[in-house]
Motif scaffolding. Structure first.
Motif, PDB file in Angstrom:
ATOM      1  N   VAL A  24      64.580   5.875  27.063  1.00 25.74           N
ATOM      2  CA  VAL A  24      63.870   6.144  28.314  1.00 25.74           C
ATOM      3  C   VAL A  24      62.423   5.646  28.286  1.00 25.74           C
ATOM      4  N   ALA A  25      61.637   6.105  27.343  1.00 28.74           N
ATOM      5  CA  ALA A  25      60.209   5.752  27.330  1.00 28.74           C
ATOM      6  C   ALA A  25      60.009   4.251  27.147  1.00 28.74           C
ATOM      7  N   ALA A  26      60.738   3.642  26.217  1.00 32.14           N
ATOM      8  CA  ALA A  26      60.587   2.198  25.993  1.00 32.14           C
ATOM      9  C   ALA A  26      61.060   1.408  27.209  1.00 32.14           C
ATOM     10  N   GLY A  27      62.119   1.873  27.838  1.00 37.56           N
ATOM     11  CA  GLY A  27      62.619   1.184  29.024  1.00 37.56           C
ATOM     12  C   GLY A  27      61.648   1.251  30.185  1.00 37.56           C
ATOM     13  N   GLU A  28      61.060   2.425  30.397  1.00 35.56           N
ATOM     14  CA  GLU A  28      60.108   2.582  31.496  1.00 35.56           C
ATOM     15  C   GLU A  28      58.812   1.834  31.231  1.00 35.56           C
ATOM     16  N   ASP A  29      58.294   1.960  30.019  1.00 33.53           N
ATOM     17  CA  ASP A  29      56.973   1.418  29.717  1.00 33.53           C
ATOM     18  C   ASP A  29      56.974  -0.063  29.353  1.00 33.53           C
ATOM     19  N   LEU A  30      57.998  -0.524  28.645  1.00 34.03           N
ATOM     20  CA  LEU A  30      58.007  -1.897  28.146  1.00 34.03           C
ATOM     21  C   LEU A  30      58.973  -2.811  28.890  1.00 34.03           C
ATOM     22  N   LEU A  31      60.203  -2.357  29.013  1.00 35.94           N
ATOM     23  CA  LEU A  31      61.241  -3.229  29.539  1.00 35.94           C
ATOM     24  C   LEU A  31      61.182  -3.398  31.049  1.00 35.94           C
ATOM     25  N   ARG A  32      60.892  -2.334  31.766  1.00 33.76           N
ATOM     26  CA  ARG A  32      60.899  -2.400  33.238  1.00 33.76           C
ATOM     27  C   ARG A  32      59.974  -3.486  33.793  1.00 33.76           C
ATOM     28  N   PRO A  33      58.723  -3.589  33.351  1.00 38.18           N
ATOM     29  CA  PRO A  33      57.869  -4.663  33.890  1.00 38.18           C
ATOM     30  C   PRO A  33      58.424  -6.066  33.587  1.00 38.18           C
ATOM     31  N   MET A  34      59.043  -6.233  32.414  1.00 36.70           N
ATOM     32  CA  MET A  34      59.634  -7.536  32.086  1.00 36.70           C
ATOM     33  C   MET A  34      60.813  -7.844  33.006  1.00 36.70           C
TER      34      MET A  34
END
Length: 160
Positions: A24-34
């Motif tokens: 969740v946290a990595a997806g929201e913070d890192l992956l989503r903008p990419m």
């Protein structure tokens, strides 16, 4: 010739559904903008992002790409390291003021542990001082078990 060029272009441009999973946290913070940038760059691609703080079966759940944090078990899947994450043990100042000091990892066994379901429910391992090869394992009985990083952080900040 035009048809050949058109077909060649269609084969080289990504299209279809891309299914990803991440914590969740990595997806929201890192992956989503990419992924926002990826979708803008490739308009023929739709993305389904599943943010889960638990392991999933990539094959059974139809996942194309997974972002994993931690050591992977032996697998026939292809893994490419993209970075490193360091886990930390944290406590609020309010908690530390009310409980015995933590001078070494073994002291944690006497404390109220908040544990995550997939990061060691009843033990954690720590590197030993001096760089010895065998890590120090601390056994504990957690007082609170959560399944997301954000829930664990909120618990530590609130004084648990």
């Amino acid at each position: 010739e035009e048809a050949d060029l058109l077909i060649a272009h269609e084969r080289s441009a990504p299209r279809g559904l891309l299914t990803l999973t991440a914590p969740v946290a990595a997806g929201e913070d890192l992956l989503r903008p990419m992924l926002d940038d990826f979708i803008a760059r490739f308009p023929a691609v739709s993305v389904r992002l599943q943010l889960l703080d638990r392991p999933v079966s990539l094959i059974d759940e139809g996942i194309d790409i997974a972002l994993r944090i931690g050591h992977l078990p032996d697998s026939t899947l292809v893994a490419v390291p993209v970075g490193e994450v360091r886990r930390v043990v944290a406590a609020s100042p309010r908690y530390l003021a009310k409980h015995p000091p933590i001078l070494q990892p073994a002291d944690l066994a006497r404390h109220e542990i908040v544990s995550m379901t997939h990061f060691g429910l009843d033990s954690w391992s720590f590197p030993t001082a001096g760089g010895a090869a065998i890590p120090q394992v601390v056994q504990f009985a957690p007082r609170f078990i959560v399944n997301t990083v954000r829930a664990a952080i909120a618990s530590a900040v609130d004084g648990h």
